[in-house]
Scaffold this active site. Sequence first.
Site, short mmCIF file in Angstrom:
data_model
loop_
_atom_site.label_atom_id
_atom_site.label_comp_id
_atom_site.label_asym_id
_atom_site.label_seq_id
_atom_site.Cartn_x
_atom_site.Cartn_y
_atom_site.Cartn_z
N LYS B 23 23.42 20.72 -18.92
CA LYS B 23 24.77 20.67 -19.49
C LYS B 23 25.80 20.49 -18.37
O LYS B 23 25.65 21.08 -17.29
CB LYS B 23 25.04 21.97 -20.25
CG LYS B 23 26.36 22.03 -21.00
CD LYS B 23 26.43 23.34 -21.79
CE LYS B 23 27.71 23.46 -22.59
NZ LYS B 23 27.76 24.73 -23.36
N SER B 98 28.49 24.47 -28.29
CA SER B 98 29.07 23.46 -27.43
C SER B 98 28.04 22.62 -26.67
O SER B 98 28.37 21.53 -26.21
CB SER B 98 30.02 24.13 -26.44
OG SER B 98 29.31 24.96 -25.55
N SER B 122 26.37 28.76 -28.24
CA SER B 122 26.47 27.36 -27.81
C SER B 122 25.14 26.65 -27.54
O SER B 122 25.13 25.43 -27.42
CB SER B 122 27.35 27.25 -26.55
OG SER B 122 28.70 27.27 -26.93
#
Lengths: 261, 391
Positions: B23, B98, B122
């Site tokens: 990420k 996210s 997330s």
Amino acid sequence: MKVGFELHVTPLTESKMYCDCPTKNAQPNLQVCPICTGQPGSKPMAPNETALRAGIKLAKALNCTLNESVSVMRKHYFYPDLPNNYQLTSEPFGENGSFNNVGITEIHFEEDPGQYDPKSGLVDLNRSGSPLLEVVTEPDIDSIEKARDFLEEFSALLGFLGISQKIKADTNVSINGGARVEVKNIGSISGALNAIQYEVNRQAKEGAVLETRHYDKDTMTTKPARLKETVADYRYMREPNLPRPRASLQAKNGSTTYSTT
Amino acid sequence: MTLKDRHGAFISLTDTPGELAVKDNICVQGFMCTASSKLLENYEPPYTATAVQKLQKQGLTVMGKTSCDEFACGSTGTHTSLANPRNPLDEKRVPGGSSSGSAIAVKDGLVRYAIGSDTGGSVRCPATFCQIVGYRPSYGQISRYGLMDMCMSFDTIGTLTRNVDDAIYLITGMSGKDDKDLTTMNSVDVKETPGLAGKRLVAFRQILESCDPGIREKFNEATEKAKLHVDVIDFPEIHKSIPTYYMIVFAEFASAMQRFDGKFFGKNRELLGQEVKRRILLGTFISQKENKDKWYTQAINARKWFQQKFEAMFAKYDFVINPTMPSPAPLVGEITDPITEYSMDLGTIFPSLMMGPSISLPYQGMGIQLTGKRFSDSALLYSARDLEGAL
Ligand SMILES: [Zn+2]
């Protein structure tokens, strides 16, 4: 006149407060790492043990009451030499002391910011994250002689304890019950005394407003600070990257440990 | 960008093949680290996160950095202007956030392994919407050094994988004490444990009731299929977990974002998206001297209350079970107000408040989430592997 001090003592340590970077002098921006340059994602390491020991020793010598456990706080403000725009500063680990008939309000540890040169606009982060002990006194000093005595004794004490020779003495001065003026950027004892004398004279002539001024050692005068250095609200918050429930500084049997529980 | 990346998984990609996607709020030397924000488009970190370093030492190669909600703020995975993340199962729908790109990359088979960050769901939310396995470790299990601060007391590095075995592989590799993240603990090694047999499960009526009827039906079907005995108990205060969590998130996020003023890091703050700005403003407000007691301190006290409540609960039960998300993946653009988006997190927030590990398994379009007490990661992972086999 009423004079108090904020004494910034740089304890002798090999490395910085929250990272392994050395504290010795070097070319600008060489003694740095992701932590002391505030890289996104970096976290503080355990506070420097030598600095903590020095702080406890000093607090005891200043007859302070020791707090067993303190949190490290984020103090938020914007300044060119502060990469994170917050400074890590501990709650007081010593309070209500006295030294040379001057009340010691509190002592805490913090990290030095970098060095910003307003003329060139350049910042050197070698100093960023270096350990500092801050001793705050009551405004108990009412003459230049007492100020000199106090600073000389304090400096002798630091030498005797083997903590440091490096102190900066921010001072606050008021006369006749007027507003308190803080003077920063003072590098020596004689500088502090000159600054106090200049402020006493200036305030008698011009009057005083609550403000921060900078000492200029070449002209031996003080000038209003170029950038705003005090803010109304630092939004103090416990540094969550240091262990819960709190980063504790324990003073038991003279030893100092950083406890994570 | 390669043509294979059809659903906006990556923000930066190398040409060399690799098996790990990271990420883009986790620093890896050699890659930009943008946090999916225009503000940080040019930020090149001079170091690599500890968790990634550990996986590299195990032989994994980072293939690219994945898209996410800007600065990890969001539950849809689409709050970013640097990529266009879409749900691989239905391009009209959001991938979940996210850690959207990490979930997409695994679902589309672009990588075998992905890591993301999980602050309040997330990794588990996009894992559910993209129908893969998402794992949030205990707080303190895996070093966060190199993970950009979002809400420091809830942030964790978690995994997105096709199955539980792959999650076990990654979590085992990343776990352990790190001097550069003082919240990490010793002796948290992942060890094989007996698994699901004999484990006592509990569900909260109020979370089940907040789910779409279809999700509830599937959930009951799954527990029956796996022959789980679940005690359903009342926990009305669970609704308060959302404001408790978000108050703390806003305050800590505002502090974390303080450094991106364009001086050393970032560019003009006008470039920040609306959700990020909203959180900074709210966080600054509630951490101010005159408001702190009313908001931030109250939230901290409420968190303490939840922690005690859960401690008592985990004396009676091993795991909490619930649908990870209350509804199927929303359509792109369907959710327009922040309160609706925050309320989607009811099932994923409570593990953050009590610092425990939590895993989401895919089941027929929804997610089954198991949550254990802090540092029960081994028991949770091996129990989840059993449940995966039974579903
Ligand atoms: Zn350093």
